[in-house]
Design a protein around this motif. Structure first.
Motif, PDB file in Angstrom:
ATOM      1  N   LEU A 154       0.828  -1.209   0.000  1.00 34.54           N
ATOM      2  CA  LEU A 154       0.000   0.000   0.000  1.00 34.54           C
ATOM      3  C   LEU A 154       0.856   1.249   0.000  1.00 34.54           C
ATOM      4  N   GLU A 157       2.117   2.235  -3.396  1.00 39.17           N
ATOM      5  CA  GLU A 157       1.133   2.925  -4.240  1.00 39.17           C
ATOM      6  C   GLU A 157       0.915   4.352  -3.753  1.00 39.17           C
ATOM      7  N   VAL A 158       0.949   4.547  -2.449  1.00 41.27           N
ATOM      8  CA  VAL A 158       0.739   5.884  -1.888  1.00 41.27           C
ATOM      9  C   VAL A 158       1.849   6.832  -2.328  1.00 41.27           C
ATOM     10  N   GLY A 161       1.683   7.341  -6.063  1.00 40.50           N
ATOM     11  CA  GLY A 161       0.520   8.160  -6.400  1.00 40.50           C
ATOM     12  C   GLY A 161       0.752   9.630  -6.142  1.00 40.50           C
ATOM     13  N   ILE A 162       1.285   9.957  -4.992  1.00 38.26           N
ATOM     14  CA  ILE A 162       1.558  11.371  -4.685  1.00 38.26           C
ATOM     15  C   ILE A 162       2.565  11.941  -5.672  1.00 38.26           C
ATOM     16  N   ALA A 186       4.633  15.319   3.645  1.00 37.25           N
ATOM     17  CA  ALA A 186       3.339  14.658   3.483  1.00 37.25           C
ATOM     18  C   ALA A 186       3.530  13.191   3.131  1.00 37.25           C
ATOM     19  N   ARG A 189       4.694  11.261   6.251  1.00 37.72           N
ATOM     20  CA  ARG A 189       3.593  11.054   7.199  1.00 37.72           C
ATOM     21  C   ARG A 189       2.627   9.997   6.677  1.00 37.72           C
ATOM     22  N   ALA A 190       2.392  10.025   5.350  1.00 33.61           N
ATOM     23  CA  ALA A 190       1.458   9.055   4.775  1.00 33.61           C
ATOM     24  C   ALA A 190       1.936   7.628   4.969  1.00 33.61           C
TER      25      ALA A 190
ATOM     26  N   VAL B 158      -2.315  15.811  -3.297  1.00 31.67           N
ATOM     27  CA  VAL B 158      -1.915  14.632  -2.531  1.00 31.67           C
ATOM     28  C   VAL B 158      -3.069  13.645  -2.429  1.00 31.67           C
ATOM     29  N   ILE B 162      -3.167   9.971  -4.360  1.00 36.01           N
ATOM     30  CA  ILE B 162      -3.301   8.674  -3.684  1.00 36.01           C
ATOM     31  C   ILE B 162      -4.521   7.934  -4.203  1.00 36.01           C
ATOM     32  N   ALA B 182      -6.727   1.517   6.103  1.00 36.22           N
ATOM     33  CA  ALA B 182      -5.313   1.890   6.046  1.00 36.22           C
ATOM     34  C   ALA B 182      -5.100   2.996   5.018  1.00 36.22           C
ATOM     35  N   VAL B 183      -5.813   2.916   3.903  1.00 42.53           N
ATOM     36  CA  VAL B 183      -5.691   3.951   2.874  1.00 42.53           C
ATOM     37  C   VAL B 183      -6.180   5.285   3.424  1.00 42.53           C
ATOM     38  N   ALA B 186      -3.832   6.780   5.853  1.00 38.67           N
ATOM     39  CA  ALA B 186      -2.653   7.346   5.181  1.00 38.67           C
ATOM     40  C   ALA B 186      -2.981   8.707   4.583  1.00 38.67           C
ATOM     41  N   ARG B 189      -3.316  11.329   7.388  1.00 38.12           N
ATOM     42  CA  ARG B 189      -2.010  11.711   7.923  1.00 38.12           C
ATOM     43  C   ARG B 189      -1.267  12.598   6.928  1.00 38.12           C
ATOM     44  N   ALA B 190      -1.369  12.256   5.644  1.00 38.47           N
ATOM     45  CA  ALA B 190      -0.664  13.033   4.617  1.00 38.47           C
ATOM     46  C   ALA B 190      -1.120  14.483   4.611  1.00 38.47           C
ATOM     47  N   ILE B 191      -2.401  14.732   4.857  1.00 42.63           N
ATOM     48  CA  ILE B 191      -2.894  16.110   4.800  1.00 42.63           C
ATOM     49  C   ILE B 191      -2.798  16.805   6.154  1.00 42.63           C
ATOM     50  N   GLY B 192      -2.101  16.194   7.100  1.00 41.28           N
ATOM     51  CA  GLY B 192      -1.748  16.940   8.306  1.00 41.28           C
ATOM     52  C   GLY B 192      -2.362  16.478   9.609  1.00 41.28           C
TER      53      GLY B 192
END
Lengths: 219, 219
Positions: A154, A157-158, A161-162, A186, A189-190, B158, B162, B182-183, B186, B189-192
């Motif tokens: 996963l 892909e994350v 993808g970003i 970002a 953290r993801a 972002v 994803i 989980a996605v 993620a 978390r990525a957006i803060g």
DNA sequence: AGTCATTTCGACTAATTGGTCAATATGAGA
DNA sequence: TCTCATATTGACCAATTAGTCGAAATGACT
């Protein structure tokens, strides 16, 4: 009326050949930056390159061959960008961050490159396989707090993808005032790093070695 | 030899028309799921639909018109998926998470839909604009700890990046044993959001209303 | 079975495309 | 200036494609 050295003849030929071939690859890059790879025709390429149609087939067997050449050139640039980080950084998170930053920097001062790179990964997934594999290995080595919930598949892909979306955005002129480090943060953290950990990684990232500013504003 | 009701005639016609039109749209979906939108020809479509070429032009002026119809159908499905969350959830993070989960659920039991959706956003960015705009508004409303470092523009790319990559992966058969939550975690978390905040949002997410399991294993 | 508004069919043309090849251009060296 | 190995050229062919149109099929109703 005497013959001239045949070896010299061949050399002259190779130079001329190389120039024309480069024109064709250059034209393909320009086209791929503004339209889907699958919609580009041989006639498009020769028109863009300012070259006769027959000339195309002297250098490439088909459009796929030209596309493959563009892909290879791209993969080459990937490897050159990623090499320094891979050899010198031992921490997986640092390697990942370094690679992402290299991509973003490149995309920031060559938006055409960004557009082509994003389009090519969709059209010829083969070229990107190596980078994917290396990124996957780094993600597996990443120390994790809750292993049962973390999936390297996963996370792969994350991250991809970003990065692809950032490349697309920069390639289309969006996000031009982009904060490099915010993207990397970002991403980290993801994939499971805490906010402070992520910041720490970004700060410990070595400054990029001064690039030989080649194609900054070409085309 | 008396005439029959002309209004009734028209109704019969409309039904037959609608069936054939649906066949064409269905064929386009199948094709878009396995090849680039730009590489699909009218002949491909009529062959896949089992229909004569002339019939195509009775229903659509061009391939672009068919593509637009597919896009519209897709946008419709988007809206239906996102509607319930938009009206009932007041917290921006919850709305974002709800929308993402809806997409993932849909993609998980209709991989063709996932492949088509991913390909169409690249080919016809126009269709996705509304969803992008709404997501952007939610991101702007998101409470943030360090406003000077947070960019809604970046966060938009972002999240979209994803989600698109997850759609592509599911559309290609990768990641089939995917952990929904989980996605979403993620992404948050990525957006803060902090790790615990993200988990909290995921847990507070309302259970999806039972879907009318329509095209689960079609085609 | 016969009628007929409507849809469907598929052969057709024109335009585009992939690919070939004999003729021409190039240019460094003699 | 002339030679000639090599690269370039663009007219040409065959296959594919977009788009058209008169003819055939459909099917509910009488």
């Amino acid at each position: 009326m005497a013959n001239i050295n045949p070896a010299r003849r061949a050399e002259i030929g190779r130079e001329k050949r190389a120039r024309t071939r480069a024109q064709l690859v250059e034209a393909a890059n320009s086209l791929f930056a503004r339209q889907a790879v699958e919609s580009v025709t041989v006639d498009d390429v020769v028109r863009e390159a300012g070259v006769a149609k027959g000339t195309f087939y002297v250098h490439f067997d088909s459009l796929e061959a030209l596309t493959a050449a563009v892909a290879e050139e791209l993969v080459q640039s990937f490897d050159e960008m990623l090499q320094p980080g891979r050899v010198s950084l031992s921490e997986p998170a640092l390697r990942i961050a370094f690679g992402c930053r290299a991509f973003i920097d490149k995309a920031l001062n060559d938006s055409r490159w960004a557009a082509v790179a994003a389009r090519m990964t969709a059209a010829t997934p083969k070229g990107g396989e190596n980078i994917r594999r290396r990124l996957f290995e780094d993600l597996q080595q990443l120390p994790t707090e809750s292993p049962e919930e973390t999936s390297a598949e996963l996370n792969l892909e994350v991250v991809v993808g970003i990065m692809l979306q950032i490349l697309r955005a920069l390639g289309e002129g969006r996000l031009s005032s982009l904060n490099r480090d915010a993207v990397i943060s970002a991403i980290l953290r993801a994939i499971g790093l805490g906010a402070q950990e992520a910041e720490s990684v970004v700060e410990r990232l070595p400054t990029t070695v001064p690039e030989k500013s080649s194609r900054a504003a070409a085309n």
